[in-house]
Design a protein around this motif. Structure first.
Motif, PDB file in Angstrom:
ATOM      1  N   ALA A   1       0.520  -1.161   0.077  1.00  0.00           N
ATOM      2  CA  ALA A   1       0.780   0.323   0.116  1.00  0.00           C
ATOM      3  C   ALA A   1       0.821   1.264  -0.203  1.00  0.00           C
ATOM      4  O   ALA A   1       2.082   1.961   0.766  1.00  0.00           O
ATOM      5  CB  ALA A   1      -1.201  -0.233   1.061  1.00  0.00           C
ATOM      6  N   GLU A   2       0.271   2.261  -0.643  1.00  0.00           N
ATOM      7  CA  GLU A   2       1.290   3.866  -0.629  1.00  0.00           C
ATOM      8  C   GLU A   2       1.150   4.287   0.842  1.00  0.00           C
ATOM      9  O   GLU A   2       0.524   4.169   1.954  1.00  0.00           O
ATOM     10  CB  GLU A   2       0.091   4.029  -0.916  1.00  0.00           C
ATOM     11  N   PRO A   3       2.322   4.728   1.012  1.00  0.00           N
ATOM     12  CA  PRO A   3       3.000   5.064   2.729  1.00  0.00           C
ATOM     13  C   PRO A   3       2.007   6.125   2.757  1.00  0.00           C
ATOM     14  O   PRO A   3       1.547   7.031   2.271  1.00  0.00           O
ATOM     15  CB  PRO A   3       4.585   5.367   2.300  1.00  0.00           C
ATOM     16  N   PRO A   4       1.607   6.214   4.467  1.00  0.00           N
ATOM     17  CA  PRO A   4       0.854   6.978   5.071  1.00  0.00           C
ATOM     18  C   PRO A   4       1.341   8.450   4.178  1.00  0.00           C
ATOM     19  O   PRO A   4       2.573   8.702   4.731  1.00  0.00           O
ATOM     20  CB  PRO A   4       0.772   7.107   6.489  1.00  0.00           C
TER      21      PRO A   4
ATOM     22  N   VAL B   1       6.368  23.669  -4.005  1.00  0.00           N
ATOM     23  CA  VAL B   1       7.052  24.558  -3.448  1.00  0.00           C
ATOM     24  C   VAL B   1       7.947  24.791  -5.223  1.00  0.00           C
ATOM     25  O   VAL B   1       8.678  25.534  -5.127  1.00  0.00           O
ATOM     26  CB  VAL B   1       8.456  23.250  -2.713  1.00  0.00           C
ATOM     27  N   VAL B   2       8.318  23.434  -5.701  1.00  0.00           N
ATOM     28  CA  VAL B   2       8.866  23.544  -7.257  1.00  0.00           C
ATOM     29  C   VAL B   2       7.942  24.485  -8.221  1.00  0.00           C
ATOM     30  O   VAL B   2       9.024  25.432  -8.470  1.00  0.00           O
ATOM     31  CB  VAL B   2       8.632  22.205  -8.101  1.00  0.00           C
TER      32      VAL B   2
ATOM     33  N   ARG C   1       0.842  10.244  -0.462  1.00  0.00           N
ATOM     34  CA  ARG C   1      -0.062  12.166  -1.747  1.00  0.00           C
ATOM     35  C   ARG C   1       0.407  13.158  -0.994  1.00  0.00           C
ATOM     36  O   ARG C   1       0.854  14.024  -2.121  1.00  0.00           O
ATOM     37  CB  ARG C   1      -1.155  11.457  -1.556  1.00  0.00           C
ATOM     38  N   LYS C   2       0.264  13.671  -0.149  1.00  0.00           N
ATOM     39  CA  LYS C   2       0.592  14.925   0.799  1.00  0.00           C
ATOM     40  C   LYS C   2       1.547  15.379   0.320  1.00  0.00           C
ATOM     41  O   LYS C   2       2.073  16.521   0.183  1.00  0.00           O
ATOM     42  CB  LYS C   2       0.440  15.073   2.218  1.00  0.00           C
ATOM     43  N   LEU C   3       2.648  13.937   0.434  1.00  0.00           N
ATOM     44  CA  LEU C   3       4.537  14.940   0.223  1.00  0.00           C
ATOM     45  C   LEU C   3       4.495  15.144  -1.129  1.00  0.00           C
ATOM     46  O   LEU C   3       4.929  16.156  -1.705  1.00  0.00           O
ATOM     47  CB  LEU C   3       5.003  13.710   0.786  1.00  0.00           C
ATOM     48  N   VAL C   4       4.001  14.519  -1.974  1.00  0.00           N
ATOM     49  CA  VAL C   4       4.855  14.513  -3.619  1.00  0.00           C
ATOM     50  C   VAL C   4       4.003  16.256  -3.798  1.00  0.00           C
ATOM     51  O   VAL C   4       4.100  17.391  -4.741  1.00  0.00           O
ATOM     52  CB  VAL C   4       3.854  13.633  -4.136  1.00  0.00           C
TER      53      VAL C   4
END
Length: 346
Positions: free
Chosen positions: A20-23, A35-36, A26-29
């Motif tokens: 499963a996707e880490p908790p 920021v970029v 998606r927010k980090l991405v």
């Protein structure tokens, strides 16, 4: 022994496992993408702010004086009838040089039968002075005569190109921003509003005196009354720092950041400190002279090279900015007083 991992493992109905996707992944991405994009926009804005005025630089309705025979003056006025120059006829070379000294003209041409005398004012703007010199040389070639260049308002001999003046643009802006940042960090909170305001005024006086001393006695760029010039620079720093303090006091760091962006990305490149006001397009030049960096640069040029001629306008602009910033600080102080008075009742 178990090993912690950022990923979780789930078992499917068929017995297979899936990762499963880490908790919060998606927010980090999304946060990284913001920021970029934000940094890219900031760099693009910086390039536009500093690059576009230079790319569009050139004479824009620059007042040029001309003297000589009526037929020759009329021919020059017809030849220069575009948007670059505003040609005014003068009776003789003495009246022309007096107009340059009074800042009614950025330069001039004295047309004679045996040659063309070009009058420039490099201290009023190196680039516009070069443009006047090139214009006079081209006109002399057309008339098949020689051209002689006379600098009416030059830079001092120790710095004939005015490199020190060009290097002072960024320190003048930072001289208004850095004390505000330092005082906000050292004396935080609304209880220290008056302390920060006192610190800004004290720094403006000391900073103006120090910068003027370096430019006048160290580099040799300035040539005017030291105390008058230093007070003008101090007023410019105060006119930039006090509004930033007021914006932070009322709106927090968001207000301070917005004000800093305007001063850095608009005020600095549009100040015209190195080029003079007539080298930028009309609208940009007017906006630049209404912001503290541009008004401070105009006041510095007037005090250092023209004996105060033309200092009234920029001094008034800086005074308005300083008073507006003081009004913001007092409004924040009054709001704090109302909250303090309401606290016991609550």
């Amino acid at each position: 022994m178990s090993v912690n991992s950022d990923t979780t493992t789930a078992r499917e109905p068929n017995g297979e496992t899936s990762h499963a996707e880490p908790p919060g992944g998606r927010k980090l991405v999304a946060k990284l993408a913001v920021v970029v994009v934000g940094l890219t926009a900031a760099v693009t804005l910086m390039l536009c702010a500093f690059g576009l005025p230079s790319a569009a630089g050139g004479p824009h309705h620059a007042p040029l004086g001309v003297t000589g025979p009526e037929s020759a003056v009329a021919a020059v006025q017809k030849q220069l009838s575009g948007d670059d120059w505003e040609v005014t006829a003068y009776d003789d070379p003495r009246a022309l040089t007096r107009a340059i000294e009074n800042r009614d003209a950025v330069g001039g041409l004295a047309l004679g039968e045996d040659g063309v005398t070009v009058y420039t004012a490099s201290a009023g703007g190196q680039l516009i002075g070069n443009a006047v010199g090139g214009l006079g040389t081209a006109l002399a070639e057309q008339r098949h005569v020689s051209a002689t260049v006379h600098d009416v308002v030059p830079f001092p001999e120790d710095d004939p190109r005015g490199t020190g003046l060009a290097s002072a643009a960024l320190p003048m802006v930072l001289g208004g921003m850095l004390p505000a940042i330092a005082l906000l960090q050292l004396f935080p909170g609304h209880a220290n509003l008056r302390t920060r305001l006192t610190g800004v005024v004290a720094f403006a006086l000391a900073g103006g005196a120090a910068v003027t001393a370096v430019l006048q006695f160290g580099i040799g760029t300035l040539d005017g009354d030291y105390w008058v010039t230093s007070l003008g620079l101090g007023l410019g720093m105060a006119a930039l720092a006090i509004p930033l303090l007021g914006l932070e006091s009322l709106l927090g760091y968001a207000g301070f950041g917005a004000g800093s962006v305007v001063m850095m990305f608009l005020g600095n490149p549009l100040s015209g400190l190195t080029t003079g006001p007539y080298w930028l397009p009309d609208g940009w030049s007017t906006l630049g002279r209404l912001l503290p960096p541009g008004a401070s640069g105009s006041l510095l040029r007037a005090n250092a090279f023209y004996d105060g001629t033309g200092a009234g306008g920029p001094a008034l602009v800086l005074g308005v900015w300083a008073v507006a910033g003081l009004a913001l600080v007092l409004a924040a102080d009054r709001r704090r007083g109302r909250k303090t008075a309401a606290a016991p009742a609550a």
